[in-house]
Write a protein that holds these residues in place. Structure first.
Motif, PDB file in Angstrom:
ATOM      1  N   TYR A  43       0.834  -1.207   0.000  1.00 31.22           N
ATOM      2  CA  TYR A  43       0.000   0.000   0.000  1.00 31.22           C
ATOM      3  C   TYR A  43       0.870   1.260   0.000  1.00 31.22           C
ATOM      4  CZ  TYR A  43      -3.426   3.464   1.521  1.00 31.22           C
ATOM      5  OH  TYR A  43      -4.212   4.574   1.604  1.00 31.22           O
ATOM      6  N   ARG A  44       1.973   1.244   0.765  1.00 29.94           N
ATOM      7  CA  ARG A  44       2.875   2.402   0.767  1.00 29.94           C
ATOM      8  C   ARG A  44       3.500   2.622  -0.614  1.00 29.94           C
ATOM      9  NH1 ARG A  44       4.245   0.324   5.928  1.00 29.94           N
ATOM     10  NH2 ARG A  44       6.037  -0.784   5.055  1.00 29.94           N
ATOM     11  N   ARG A  46       0.841   4.196  -2.844  1.00 27.57           N
ATOM     12  CA  ARG A  46       0.633   5.616  -2.550  1.00 27.57           C
ATOM     13  C   ARG A  46       1.802   6.465  -3.057  1.00 27.57           C
ATOM     14  NH1 ARG A  46      -2.245   8.537  -2.167  1.00 27.57           N
ATOM     15  NH2 ARG A  46      -1.996   9.675  -0.204  1.00 27.57           N
ATOM     16  N   LYS A  47       3.006   5.943  -2.999  1.00 28.65           N
ATOM     17  CA  LYS A  47       4.173   6.666  -3.499  1.00 28.65           C
ATOM     18  C   LYS A  47       4.051   6.897  -5.001  1.00 28.65           C
ATOM     19  CE  LYS A  47       9.254   6.419  -3.648  1.00 28.65           C
ATOM     20  NZ  LYS A  47       9.413   6.397  -5.105  1.00 28.65           N
ATOM     21  N   GLN A 101       1.305   6.913  -6.673  1.00 31.75           N
ATOM     22  CA  GLN A 101       0.178   7.828  -6.862  1.00 31.75           C
ATOM     23  C   GLN A 101       0.623   9.275  -6.687  1.00 31.75           C
ATOM     24  OE1 GLN A 101      -3.011   7.420  -3.997  1.00 31.75           O
ATOM     25  NE2 GLN A 101      -4.542   8.138  -5.442  1.00 31.75           N
ATOM     26  N   ARG A 102       1.453   9.537  -5.681  1.00 25.54           N
ATOM     27  CA  ARG A 102       1.949  10.905  -5.473  1.00 25.54           C
ATOM     28  C   ARG A 102       2.836  11.353  -6.636  1.00 25.54           C
ATOM     29  NH1 ARG A 102       2.272   8.950  -0.099  1.00 25.54           N
ATOM     30  NH2 ARG A 102       4.484   8.434  -0.364  1.00 25.54           N
ATOM     31  N   GLU A 151       0.565  12.310  -9.421  1.00 27.57           N
ATOM     32  CA  GLU A 151      -0.073  13.602  -9.157  1.00 27.57           C
ATOM     33  C   GLU A 151       0.895  14.747  -9.401  1.00 27.57           C
ATOM     34  OE1 GLU A 151      -1.344  13.100  -5.170  1.00 27.57           O
ATOM     35  OE2 GLU A 151      -3.153  11.942  -5.689  1.00 27.57           O
ATOM     36  N   TYR A 189       1.487   1.780 -11.467  1.00 26.32           N
ATOM     37  CA  TYR A 189       0.388   1.994 -10.518  1.00 26.32           C
ATOM     38  C   TYR A 189      -0.643   0.873 -10.628  1.00 26.32           C
ATOM     39  CZ  TYR A 189      -3.630   4.184  -8.237  1.00 26.32           C
ATOM     40  OH  TYR A 189      -4.703   4.440  -7.418  1.00 26.32           O
ATOM     41  N   LYS A 240      -1.570  -1.631  -7.767  1.00 25.61           N
ATOM     42  CA  LYS A 240      -2.952  -1.605  -7.302  1.00 25.61           C
ATOM     43  C   LYS A 240      -3.531  -3.025  -7.254  1.00 25.61           C
ATOM     44  CE  LYS A 240      -7.429   0.553  -8.222  1.00 25.61           C
ATOM     45  NZ  LYS A 240      -8.171   1.467  -9.116  1.00 25.61           N
ATOM     46  N   TYR A 280      -7.104   1.455   2.423  1.00 24.70           N
ATOM     47  CA  TYR A 280      -6.403   2.362   3.322  1.00 24.70           C
ATOM     48  C   TYR A 280      -5.348   1.531   4.044  1.00 24.70           C
ATOM     49  CZ  TYR A 280      -9.016   0.679   7.444  1.00 24.70           C
ATOM     50  OH  TYR A 280      -9.533  -0.083   8.458  1.00 24.70           O
ATOM     51  N   SER A 281      -4.693   2.115   5.029  1.00 28.25           N
ATOM     52  CA  SER A 281      -3.515   1.471   5.612  1.00 28.25           C
ATOM     53  C   SER A 281      -3.806   0.110   6.244  1.00 28.25           C
ATOM     54  CB  SER A 281      -2.864   2.387   6.657  1.00 28.25           C
ATOM     55  OG  SER A 281      -3.779   2.655   7.704  1.00 28.25           O
TER      56      SER A 281
END
Length: 552
Positions: free
Chosen positions: A164-165, A168-169, A171-172, A175, A350, A354, A403-404
Protein backbone atom coordinates in the motif's frame (compact mmCIF):
# COMPACT_ATOMS: atom_id res chain seq x y z
CA UNK A 1 8.37 -12.07 33.96
CA UNK A 2 8.65 -8.97 36.15
CA UNK A 3 10.68 -10.20 39.13
CA UNK A 4 11.45 -6.97 40.96
CA UNK A 5 10.37 -3.33 40.85
CA UNK A 6 12.31 -0.60 42.64
CA UNK A 7 10.74 2.87 42.91
CA UNK A 8 12.55 5.92 44.24
CA UNK A 9 10.98 9.37 44.79
CA UNK A 10 7.93 8.80 42.60
CA UNK A 11 5.07 10.99 43.95
CA UNK A 12 4.28 9.84 47.52
CA UNK A 13 6.53 6.76 47.22
CA UNK A 14 9.90 7.75 48.66
CA UNK A 15 11.41 4.29 48.27
CA UNK A 16 9.85 0.90 47.61
CA UNK A 17 11.35 -2.42 46.57
CA UNK A 18 8.70 -4.87 45.38
CA UNK A 19 9.48 -8.54 44.79
CA UNK A 20 6.98 -10.23 42.49
CA UNK A 21 6.19 -13.89 41.89
CA UNK A 22 4.63 -15.99 39.18
CA UNK A 23 0.90 -16.61 39.26
CA UNK A 24 -1.85 -14.24 40.35
CA UNK A 25 -0.87 -11.25 42.51
CA UNK A 26 -3.29 -8.57 43.69
CA UNK A 27 -2.48 -5.08 44.92
CA UNK A 28 -4.97 -3.71 47.43
CA UNK A 29 -5.25 -0.69 49.68
CA UNK A 30 -7.35 2.35 50.37
CA UNK A 31 -8.24 4.75 47.60
CA UNK A 32 -5.39 7.23 47.17
CA UNK A 33 -2.80 5.02 48.85
CA UNK A 34 -0.63 5.00 45.74
CA UNK A 35 -1.67 1.95 43.71
CA UNK A 36 -1.97 3.97 40.50
CA UNK A 37 1.51 5.40 41.10
CA UNK A 38 2.95 1.90 40.79
CA UNK A 39 1.24 1.59 37.40
CA UNK A 40 2.69 4.99 36.40
CA UNK A 41 6.14 3.73 37.40
CA UNK A 42 5.74 0.63 35.23
CA UNK A 43 4.56 2.80 32.34
CA UNK A 44 7.80 4.77 32.72
CA UNK A 45 10.08 1.75 32.32
CA UNK A 46 8.03 0.70 29.27
CA UNK A 47 8.98 3.96 27.55
CA UNK A 48 5.75 5.86 28.02
CA UNK A 49 5.81 9.64 28.35
CA UNK A 50 6.54 10.87 31.86
CA UNK A 51 6.04 14.18 33.60
CA UNK A 52 8.30 15.95 36.04
CA UNK A 53 5.18 16.12 38.24
CA UNK A 54 5.95 12.50 39.13
CA UNK A 55 9.10 13.57 41.00
CA UNK A 56 8.47 13.58 44.74
CA UNK A 57 8.26 17.05 46.29
CA UNK A 58 11.67 18.14 47.55
CA UNK A 59 13.61 15.71 45.32
CA UNK A 60 15.51 16.63 42.16
CA UNK A 61 15.31 13.22 40.49
CA UNK A 62 13.13 10.13 40.59
CA UNK A 63 13.97 6.67 39.31
CA UNK A 64 12.36 3.36 38.48
CA UNK A 65 14.17 0.04 38.00
CA UNK A 66 12.58 -3.20 36.84
CA UNK A 67 14.22 -6.62 36.67
CA UNK A 68 12.77 -9.06 34.12
CA UNK A 69 13.77 -12.72 34.19
CA UNK A 70 13.21 -15.82 32.04
CA UNK A 71 13.32 -13.89 28.77
CA UNK A 72 12.37 -15.90 25.69
CA UNK A 73 14.78 -16.33 22.73
CA UNK A 74 12.95 -13.75 20.56
CA UNK A 75 13.29 -11.10 23.26
CA UNK A 76 16.98 -11.93 23.72
CA UNK A 77 17.42 -11.57 19.96
CA UNK A 78 15.84 -8.10 20.18
CA UNK A 79 18.46 -7.17 22.78
CA UNK A 80 21.19 -8.26 20.38
CA UNK A 81 19.66 -6.16 17.58
CA UNK A 82 19.66 -3.13 19.89
CA UNK A 83 23.28 -3.85 20.96
CA UNK A 84 22.20 -4.34 24.59
CA UNK A 85 24.64 -6.50 26.58
CA UNK A 86 23.30 -9.84 27.73
CA UNK A 87 23.40 -11.06 31.31
CA UNK A 88 24.56 -14.62 31.98
CA UNK A 89 21.24 -15.52 33.62
CA UNK A 90 19.24 -14.13 30.68
CA UNK A 91 17.70 -11.30 32.71
CA UNK A 92 17.07 -7.69 31.75
CA UNK A 93 17.42 -4.69 34.06
CA UNK A 94 15.54 -1.60 32.86
CA UNK A 95 16.32 1.72 34.57
CA UNK A 96 14.85 5.16 34.00
CA UNK A 97 15.61 8.44 35.76
CA UNK A 98 13.18 11.36 35.69
CA UNK A 99 14.64 14.78 36.41
CA UNK A 100 13.03 18.08 37.35
CA UNK A 101 15.44 19.78 34.98
CA UNK A 102 16.68 18.17 31.81
CA UNK A 103 15.76 15.01 29.95
CA UNK A 104 15.21 11.59 31.49
CA UNK A 105 17.97 8.97 31.32
CA UNK A 106 17.51 5.30 30.47
CA UNK A 107 19.67 2.20 30.82
CA UNK A 108 19.27 -1.40 29.70
CA UNK A 109 21.50 -3.89 31.51
CA UNK A 110 23.68 -0.96 32.54
CA UNK A 111 24.17 0.33 28.98
CA UNK A 112 22.83 3.78 27.97
CA UNK A 113 19.56 3.53 26.07
CA UNK A 114 16.89 5.76 24.54
CA UNK A 115 13.19 6.02 25.31
CA UNK A 116 12.45 4.68 21.81
CA UNK A 117 14.41 1.52 22.70
CA UNK A 118 12.24 1.09 25.80
CA UNK A 119 9.16 1.50 23.61
CA UNK A 120 10.40 -1.23 21.29
CA UNK A 121 10.93 -3.68 24.13
CA UNK A 122 7.96 -2.62 26.29
CA UNK A 123 5.17 -4.43 24.41
CA UNK A 124 7.15 -7.69 24.68
CA UNK A 125 7.70 -7.31 28.42
CA UNK A 126 4.39 -6.16 29.94
CA UNK A 127 0.82 -5.61 28.79
CA UNK A 128 -1.25 -3.23 30.92
CA UNK A 129 -5.04 -3.39 30.78
CA UNK A 130 -6.54 -0.40 32.52
CA UNK A 131 -9.84 1.42 32.71
CA UNK A 132 -8.77 3.65 29.84
CA UNK A 133 -8.22 0.56 27.67
CA UNK A 134 -11.76 -0.63 28.42
CA UNK A 135 -13.00 2.63 26.96
CA UNK A 136 -10.76 2.16 23.93
CA UNK A 137 -13.21 -0.62 23.06
CA UNK A 138 -15.61 2.16 22.15
CA UNK A 139 -13.34 3.03 19.22
CA UNK A 140 -13.94 0.77 16.18
CA UNK A 141 -10.34 1.41 15.07
CA UNK A 142 -9.18 -0.90 17.88
CA UNK A 143 -11.49 -3.77 16.94
CA UNK A 144 -9.68 -4.61 13.70
CA UNK A 145 -6.41 -5.03 15.60
CA UNK A 146 -8.05 -7.62 17.89
CA UNK A 147 -9.18 -9.72 14.94
CA UNK A 148 -5.77 -9.48 13.30
CA UNK A 149 -4.10 -10.59 16.52
CA UNK A 150 -6.54 -13.49 16.99
CA UNK A 151 -6.15 -14.63 13.39
CA UNK A 152 -2.35 -14.17 13.54
CA UNK A 153 -2.56 -11.89 10.50
CA UNK A 154 0.20 -9.45 11.49
CA UNK A 155 2.65 -10.77 8.88
CA UNK A 156 0.07 -10.60 6.08
CA UNK A 157 -0.91 -7.10 7.25
CA UNK A 158 2.73 -5.95 7.12
CA UNK A 159 3.06 -7.33 3.56
CA UNK A 160 -0.10 -5.48 2.54
CA UNK A 161 1.02 -2.24 4.18
CA UNK A 162 4.34 -2.35 2.30
CA UNK A 163 2.41 -2.80 -0.97
CA UNK A 164 0.00 0.00 0.00
CA UNK A 165 2.87 2.40 0.77
CA UNK A 166 4.45 1.65 -2.64
CA UNK A 167 1.08 2.27 -4.32
CA UNK A 168 0.63 5.62 -2.55
CA UNK A 169 4.17 6.67 -3.50
CA UNK A 170 3.49 5.99 -7.16
CA UNK A 171 0.18 7.83 -6.86
CA UNK A 172 1.95 10.90 -5.47
CA UNK A 173 4.48 10.79 -8.31
CA UNK A 174 1.65 10.66 -10.84
CA UNK A 175 -0.07 13.60 -9.16
CA UNK A 176 3.18 15.55 -9.34
CA UNK A 177 3.13 15.14 -13.12
CA UNK A 178 -0.35 16.62 -13.40
CA UNK A 179 0.89 20.16 -14.12
CA UNK A 180 -0.55 22.47 -16.76
CA UNK A 181 1.54 23.34 -19.81
CA UNK A 182 2.22 26.94 -18.72
CA UNK A 183 3.51 25.79 -15.33
CA UNK A 184 5.63 23.14 -17.04
CA UNK A 185 7.21 25.79 -19.29
CA UNK A 186 8.00 28.07 -16.35
CA UNK A 187 9.45 25.22 -14.33
CA UNK A 188 11.46 24.00 -17.32
CA UNK A 189 13.00 27.47 -17.80
CA UNK A 190 13.92 27.67 -14.12
CA UNK A 191 15.48 24.20 -14.13
CA UNK A 192 17.47 24.99 -17.29
CA UNK A 193 18.81 28.17 -15.67
CA UNK A 194 19.79 26.37 -12.46
CA UNK A 195 21.42 23.50 -14.33
CA UNK A 196 23.36 25.86 -16.64
CA UNK A 197 24.54 27.98 -13.70
CA UNK A 198 25.87 25.01 -11.73
CA UNK A 199 27.37 23.25 -14.77
CA UNK A 200 29.12 26.46 -15.88
CA UNK A 201 30.72 26.73 -12.45
CA UNK A 202 32.19 23.21 -12.83
CA UNK A 203 32.02 22.64 -9.08
CA UNK A 204 34.50 20.10 -7.73
CA UNK A 205 34.15 18.36 -4.38
CA UNK A 206 36.81 19.62 -1.95
CA UNK A 207 37.90 22.64 -4.01
CA UNK A 208 36.65 25.22 -1.50
CA UNK A 209 38.93 23.79 1.19
CA UNK A 210 41.89 23.79 -1.24
CA UNK A 211 41.21 27.37 -2.36
CA UNK A 212 40.93 28.59 1.23
CA UNK A 213 44.30 26.98 1.96
CA UNK A 214 45.90 28.76 -1.04
CA UNK A 215 44.32 32.05 -0.01
CA UNK A 216 45.80 31.70 3.46
CA UNK A 217 49.26 31.26 1.93
CA UNK A 218 48.90 34.33 -0.29
CA UNK A 219 47.60 36.45 2.59
CA UNK A 220 50.73 35.56 4.61
CA UNK A 221 53.27 35.67 1.75
CA UNK A 222 55.38 38.36 3.45
CA UNK A 223 55.75 36.32 6.64
CA UNK A 224 56.55 33.23 4.58
CA UNK A 225 59.19 35.05 2.46
CA UNK A 226 60.85 36.50 5.57
CA UNK A 227 60.91 33.09 7.24
CA UNK A 228 62.44 31.36 4.20
CA UNK A 229 65.11 34.11 3.87
CA UNK A 230 65.96 33.76 7.54
CA UNK A 231 66.37 29.97 7.17
CA UNK A 232 68.58 30.39 4.10
CA UNK A 233 70.83 32.87 5.91
CA UNK A 234 71.08 30.60 8.92
CA UNK A 235 72.20 27.71 6.74
CA UNK A 236 74.39 29.45 4.11
CA UNK A 237 75.40 32.60 5.95
CA UNK A 238 75.71 36.16 4.63
CA UNK A 239 78.37 38.91 4.27
CA UNK A 240 78.80 39.23 8.03
CA UNK A 241 79.04 35.59 9.15
CA UNK A 242 79.34 32.04 7.99
CA UNK A 243 76.28 29.83 8.03
CA UNK A 244 75.54 26.61 9.86
CA UNK A 245 76.59 24.53 6.85
CA UNK A 246 80.13 25.99 6.79
CA UNK A 247 80.52 25.62 10.55
CA UNK A 248 79.20 22.07 10.45
CA UNK A 249 81.64 21.23 7.62
CA UNK A 250 84.53 22.51 9.71
CA UNK A 251 83.37 20.50 12.70
CA UNK A 252 83.06 17.37 10.59
CA UNK A 253 86.56 17.81 9.15
CA UNK A 254 88.04 18.32 12.60
CA UNK A 255 86.23 15.23 13.90
CA UNK A 256 87.70 13.12 11.05
CA UNK A 257 91.19 14.39 11.80
CA UNK A 258 90.98 13.71 15.54
CA UNK A 259 89.29 10.32 15.01
CA UNK A 260 92.47 9.06 13.31
CA UNK A 261 94.18 9.39 16.74
CA UNK A 262 91.12 8.77 18.95
CA UNK A 263 88.83 6.01 17.52
CA UNK A 264 86.05 6.82 20.01
CA UNK A 265 85.22 9.87 17.85
CA UNK A 266 84.57 7.83 14.67
CA UNK A 267 80.84 7.49 15.44
CA UNK A 268 80.53 11.22 16.17
CA UNK A 269 82.39 12.01 12.94
CA UNK A 270 79.93 9.84 11.00
CA UNK A 271 76.89 11.56 12.57
CA UNK A 272 78.31 15.04 11.79
CA UNK A 273 78.75 14.06 8.15
CA UNK A 274 75.14 12.72 8.01
CA UNK A 275 73.85 15.94 9.62
CA UNK A 276 75.72 17.93 6.99
CA UNK A 277 74.12 15.95 4.15
CA UNK A 278 70.63 16.47 5.67
CA UNK A 279 71.08 20.22 6.08
CA UNK A 280 72.41 20.49 2.51
CA UNK A 281 69.17 18.84 1.34
CA UNK A 282 67.15 21.34 3.41
CA UNK A 283 69.11 24.23 1.91
CA UNK A 284 68.56 22.87 -1.61
CA UNK A 285 64.79 22.64 -1.00
CA UNK A 286 64.65 26.18 0.41
CA UNK A 287 66.39 27.56 -2.70
CA UNK A 288 63.88 25.89 -5.01
CA UNK A 289 60.80 27.26 -3.16
CA UNK A 290 58.80 29.77 -5.17
CA UNK A 291 57.53 32.50 -2.89
CA UNK A 292 56.68 35.09 -5.47
CA UNK A 293 53.39 36.87 -4.74
CA UNK A 294 50.90 36.99 -7.61
CA UNK A 295 48.13 39.54 -6.92
CA UNK A 296 46.20 38.25 -9.94
CA UNK A 297 46.13 34.72 -8.48
CA UNK A 298 44.80 36.00 -5.16
CA UNK A 299 42.07 37.90 -6.96
CA UNK A 300 41.16 34.80 -8.98
CA UNK A 301 40.92 32.70 -5.81
CA UNK A 302 38.72 35.32 -4.09
CA UNK A 303 36.38 35.43 -7.08
CA UNK A 304 36.13 31.64 -7.18
CA UNK A 305 35.41 31.40 -3.47
CA UNK A 306 32.79 34.14 -3.81
CA UNK A 307 31.11 32.15 -6.60
CA UNK A 308 31.11 28.96 -4.54
CA UNK A 309 29.67 30.88 -1.57
CA UNK A 310 26.80 32.26 -3.68
CA UNK A 311 26.06 28.86 -5.19
CA UNK A 312 26.14 27.36 -1.70
CA UNK A 313 23.59 29.86 -0.43
CA UNK A 314 21.27 29.11 -3.36
CA UNK A 315 21.67 25.37 -3.78
CA UNK A 316 23.35 23.92 -0.68
CA UNK A 317 26.06 24.67 1.85
CA UNK A 318 28.73 22.38 0.43
CA UNK A 319 30.01 21.23 -2.96
CA UNK A 320 28.33 17.86 -2.35
CA UNK A 321 24.96 19.52 -1.71
CA UNK A 322 25.30 21.70 -4.80
CA UNK A 323 25.99 18.65 -6.97
CA UNK A 324 23.09 16.77 -5.35
CA UNK A 325 20.81 19.70 -6.22
CA UNK A 326 22.13 19.61 -9.80
CA UNK A 327 21.26 15.92 -10.10
CA UNK A 328 17.77 16.58 -8.69
CA UNK A 329 17.22 19.35 -11.25
CA UNK A 330 18.35 17.08 -14.07
CA UNK A 331 15.95 14.35 -12.97
CA UNK A 332 13.07 16.80 -12.60
CA UNK A 333 13.77 18.29 -16.03
CA UNK A 334 13.89 14.81 -17.51
CA UNK A 335 10.47 14.09 -15.99
CA UNK A 336 9.04 17.25 -17.52
CA UNK A 337 10.58 16.77 -20.94
CA UNK A 338 9.64 13.12 -21.01
CA UNK A 339 6.44 13.51 -19.02
CA UNK A 340 4.32 11.43 -21.38
CA UNK A 341 6.72 8.49 -21.28
CA UNK A 342 7.13 8.87 -17.50
CA UNK A 343 3.38 9.07 -17.00
CA UNK A 344 2.87 5.95 -19.06
CA UNK A 345 5.51 4.11 -17.02
CA UNK A 346 4.02 5.26 -13.71
CA UNK A 347 0.46 4.43 -14.78
CA UNK A 348 1.53 0.91 -15.71
CA UNK A 349 3.39 0.62 -12.40
CA UNK A 350 0.39 1.99 -10.52
CA UNK A 351 -2.00 -0.55 -12.04
CA UNK A 352 0.36 -3.41 -11.21
CA UNK A 353 0.79 -2.21 -7.63
CA UNK A 354 -2.95 -1.61 -7.30
CA UNK A 355 -3.73 -5.18 -8.32
CA UNK A 356 -1.21 -6.49 -5.82
CA UNK A 357 -2.56 -4.30 -3.00
CA UNK A 358 -6.18 -5.26 -3.77
CA UNK A 359 -5.26 -8.95 -3.83
CA UNK A 360 -3.54 -8.71 -0.45
CA UNK A 361 -6.39 -6.63 1.01
CA UNK A 362 -8.92 -9.26 -0.12
CA UNK A 363 -6.81 -11.99 1.47
CA UNK A 364 -6.80 -10.00 4.70
CA UNK A 365 -10.55 -9.46 4.50
CA UNK A 366 -11.30 -13.14 3.90
CA UNK A 367 -9.10 -14.26 6.79
CA UNK A 368 -10.65 -11.63 9.07
CA UNK A 369 -14.12 -12.93 8.24
CA UNK A 370 -12.95 -16.48 8.93
CA UNK A 371 -11.38 -15.42 12.24
CA UNK A 372 -14.34 -13.29 13.36
CA UNK A 373 -16.74 -16.22 13.79
CA UNK A 374 -14.40 -18.22 16.02
CA UNK A 375 -13.29 -15.08 17.88
CA UNK A 376 -16.83 -14.02 18.68
CA UNK A 377 -17.82 -17.52 19.81
CA UNK A 378 -14.86 -17.71 22.21
CA UNK A 379 -15.47 -14.20 23.56
CA UNK A 380 -19.16 -15.03 24.09
CA UNK A 381 -18.17 -18.17 26.03
CA UNK A 382 -15.93 -16.08 28.25
CA UNK A 383 -18.69 -13.50 28.77
CA UNK A 384 -21.12 -16.25 29.69
CA UNK A 385 -18.68 -17.37 32.37
CA UNK A 386 -18.39 -13.75 33.54
CA UNK A 387 -22.15 -13.59 34.26
CA UNK A 388 -23.16 -12.11 30.91
CA UNK A 389 -24.84 -15.21 29.42
CA UNK A 390 -27.48 -13.33 27.45
CA UNK A 391 -25.05 -11.08 25.62
CA UNK A 392 -24.98 -11.12 21.83
CA UNK A 393 -21.71 -10.08 20.24
CA UNK A 394 -20.91 -9.90 16.55
CA UNK A 395 -18.44 -8.22 14.21
CA UNK A 396 -19.76 -5.84 11.58
CA UNK A 397 -17.36 -5.91 8.62
CA UNK A 398 -17.84 -3.31 5.90
CA UNK A 399 -15.95 -3.10 2.62
CA UNK A 400 -14.29 0.32 2.14
CA UNK A 401 -11.72 1.82 -0.27
CA UNK A 402 -8.12 0.79 0.33
CA UNK A 403 -6.40 2.36 3.32
CA UNK A 404 -3.51 1.47 5.61
CA UNK A 405 -5.41 -1.42 7.29
CA UNK A 406 -6.79 -2.99 4.12
CA UNK A 407 -10.29 -2.73 2.70
CA UNK A 408 -12.30 -3.41 5.88
CA UNK A 409 -13.89 -1.26 8.51
CA UNK A 410 -14.73 -3.39 11.52
CA UNK A 411 -16.67 -2.66 14.68
CA UNK A 412 -18.05 -4.92 17.37
CA UNK A 413 -21.78 -4.84 17.99
CA UNK A 414 -23.32 -5.97 21.27
CA UNK A 415 -26.71 -6.63 22.71
CA UNK A 416 -26.73 -7.07 26.48
CA UNK A 417 -30.43 -7.92 26.65
CA UNK A 418 -32.27 -10.69 24.85
CA UNK A 419 -34.49 -9.47 22.03
CA UNK A 420 -32.54 -6.27 21.49
CA UNK A 421 -30.66 -5.93 18.17
CA UNK A 422 -26.86 -5.62 18.45
CA UNK A 423 -25.63 -2.04 18.47
CA UNK A 424 -22.20 -0.37 18.71
CA UNK A 425 -20.54 -0.73 22.10
CA UNK A 426 -20.68 3.02 22.68
CA UNK A 427 -24.50 2.85 22.53
CA UNK A 428 -24.99 -0.11 24.86
CA UNK A 429 -22.20 -1.07 27.25
CA UNK A 430 -21.85 0.31 30.76
CA UNK A 431 -18.52 0.68 32.55
CA UNK A 432 -18.83 -2.71 34.25
CA UNK A 433 -19.88 -4.43 31.04
CA UNK A 434 -16.97 -2.85 29.18
CA UNK A 435 -14.56 -4.15 31.82
CA UNK A 436 -15.86 -7.69 31.46
CA UNK A 437 -15.94 -7.53 27.65
CA UNK A 438 -12.36 -6.31 27.67
CA UNK A 439 -11.31 -9.09 30.05
CA UNK A 440 -13.05 -11.66 27.87
CA UNK A 441 -11.32 -10.36 24.74
CA UNK A 442 -7.93 -10.29 26.44
CA UNK A 443 -8.48 -13.80 27.76
CA UNK A 444 -9.15 -15.06 24.25
CA UNK A 445 -6.11 -13.21 22.95
CA UNK A 446 -3.81 -14.32 25.77
CA UNK A 447 -2.49 -17.34 23.92
CA UNK A 448 -1.79 -15.27 20.82
CA UNK A 449 1.02 -13.22 22.29
CA UNK A 450 4.23 -14.01 24.11
CA UNK A 451 4.02 -11.42 26.86
CA UNK A 452 4.65 -13.07 30.23
CA UNK A 453 3.33 -10.25 32.45
CA UNK A 454 -0.24 -8.95 32.31
CA UNK A 455 -1.38 -6.10 34.54
CA UNK A 456 -5.07 -5.36 35.12
CA UNK A 457 -5.70 -1.94 36.64
CA UNK A 458 -9.09 -1.93 38.41
CA UNK A 459 -10.68 -4.22 35.84
CA UNK A 460 -13.42 -4.85 38.44
CA UNK A 461 -14.89 -1.36 38.05
CA UNK A 462 -18.68 -1.43 38.01
CA UNK A 463 -19.14 -5.08 39.03
CA UNK A 464 -19.84 -6.92 42.29
CA UNK A 465 -21.20 -10.14 43.71
CA UNK A 466 -21.11 -13.27 41.55
CA UNK A 467 -19.74 -11.34 38.56
CA UNK A 468 -16.77 -10.20 40.63
CA UNK A 469 -16.09 -13.77 41.70
CA UNK A 470 -16.16 -14.90 38.06
CA UNK A 471 -13.76 -12.12 37.06
CA UNK A 472 -11.39 -13.26 39.80
CA UNK A 473 -11.60 -16.87 38.63
CA UNK A 474 -10.86 -15.78 35.06
CA UNK A 475 -7.84 -13.76 36.18
CA UNK A 476 -6.58 -16.77 38.10
CA UNK A 477 -7.11 -18.97 35.05
CA UNK A 478 -5.11 -16.58 32.86
CA UNK A 479 -2.31 -16.61 35.45
CA UNK A 480 -1.71 -20.34 35.01
CA UNK A 481 0.74 -19.68 32.19
CA UNK A 482 1.33 -15.98 32.78
CA UNK A 483 2.25 -13.59 35.57
CA UNK A 484 -0.91 -11.60 36.35
CA UNK A 485 -0.95 -8.48 38.53
CA UNK A 486 -4.26 -6.89 39.39
CA UNK A 487 -5.22 -3.74 41.29
CA UNK A 488 -8.59 -4.41 42.88
CA UNK A 489 -11.06 -3.08 45.45
CA UNK A 490 -13.10 -6.28 45.61
CA UNK A 491 -12.69 -8.93 48.29
CA UNK A 492 -13.87 -11.70 45.93
CA UNK A 493 -10.95 -11.05 43.57
CA UNK A 494 -8.37 -10.40 46.29
CA UNK A 495 -9.20 -13.72 48.00
CA UNK A 496 -8.51 -15.68 44.81
CA UNK A 497 -4.94 -14.42 44.41
CA UNK A 498 -1.80 -16.45 45.00
CA UNK A 499 -0.02 -13.40 46.47
CA UNK A 500 -1.24 -10.10 47.90
CA UNK A 501 0.55 -6.77 48.28
CA UNK A 502 -0.85 -4.07 50.55
CA UNK A 503 -0.37 -0.47 49.46
CA UNK A 504 -0.71 1.86 52.42
CA UNK A 505 0.22 5.42 53.28
CA UNK A 506 1.00 7.24 56.49
CA UNK A 507 2.01 10.75 57.54
CA UNK A 508 5.26 11.58 59.29
CA UNK A 509 5.60 15.21 60.27
CA UNK A 510 4.43 17.21 57.26
CA UNK A 511 5.14 14.48 54.65
CA UNK A 512 3.10 11.59 53.27
CA UNK A 513 4.76 8.23 52.66
CA UNK A 514 3.52 5.15 50.79
CA UNK A 515 4.61 1.61 51.67
CA UNK A 516 4.29 -1.69 49.82
CA UNK A 517 4.08 -4.79 52.01
CA UNK A 518 3.63 -8.44 51.07
CA UNK A 519 0.97 -10.01 53.27
CA UNK A 520 1.04 -13.41 54.94
CA UNK A 521 -2.18 -15.34 55.56
CA UNK A 522 -3.11 -13.37 58.68
CA UNK A 523 -2.33 -10.10 56.94
CA UNK A 524 -4.43 -11.09 53.95
CA UNK A 525 -7.32 -12.10 56.21
CA UNK A 526 -7.32 -8.68 57.89
CA UNK A 527 -7.02 -6.83 54.55
CA UNK A 528 -9.83 -8.83 52.90
CA UNK A 529 -11.95 -8.18 55.98
CA UNK A 530 -11.22 -4.45 55.67
CA UNK A 531 -12.32 -4.52 52.01
CA UNK A 532 -15.55 -6.27 53.04
CA UNK A 533 -16.54 -3.94 55.84
CA UNK A 534 -14.34 -0.87 56.06
CA UNK A 535 -11.87 0.27 58.70
CA UNK A 536 -13.77 -1.10 61.72
CA UNK A 537 -13.04 -4.80 61.18
CA UNK A 538 -15.34 -7.16 63.12
CA UNK A 539 -14.85 -10.78 64.11
CA UNK A 540 -17.58 -11.79 61.65
CA UNK A 541 -15.78 -10.02 58.81
CA UNK A 542 -12.51 -11.74 59.79
CA UNK A 543 -14.33 -15.08 59.77
CA UNK A 544 -15.79 -14.37 56.33
CA UNK A 545 -12.39 -13.32 55.02
CA UNK A 546 -10.76 -16.51 56.35
CA UNK A 547 -13.42 -18.66 54.70
CA UNK A 548 -12.97 -16.84 51.37
CA UNK A 549 -9.20 -17.30 51.46
CA UNK A 550 -9.42 -20.96 52.37
CA UNK A 551 -12.11 -21.74 49.80
CA UNK A 552 -10.11 -20.05 47.02
Amino acid sequence: MLAQLFINNIAVIERASIDLEKGFTVLTGETGAGKSIIIDAIHAILGERTSKELVRTGAQTASVSALFTELDPELLAMLDQLSIPREEDGSLLVQRDIRLEGRSHCKLNGAPATVSMLKQLGPRLVTIHGQHESYELLSPDVHITYLDSFGELEELLQTYQAAYRALRKTQRELEALQTDEGEKARLSDLLHYQIDEIEAANVQVGEREELESQREILRNHEKIAAGVAFLRNMLSGDEEREGVLAELSQASTEAVRVASYFPELEDISQKLQEAGFLLEDVDSILRTLSIDFDPALQETIEERLDLLYKLGRKYGGSEEKILEFLETCRNRLHQIEFADEERERLEHQYETQKKQAISLAKQLSEKRREASGSFMRQVKQELSFLNMPGVTLEAEIQRVPLYSMGCDKIQFLVSANKGEPPKPLSKIASGGELSRIMLAIKTVLTGKDKVDTLIFDEVDTGISGAAANKVGQKLKQVSRNRQVLCITHLAQIAALADHQLLISKHVEGERTFTQVQELDFEGRKREVARIIGGEQVTDLQLQMAEEMLKSS
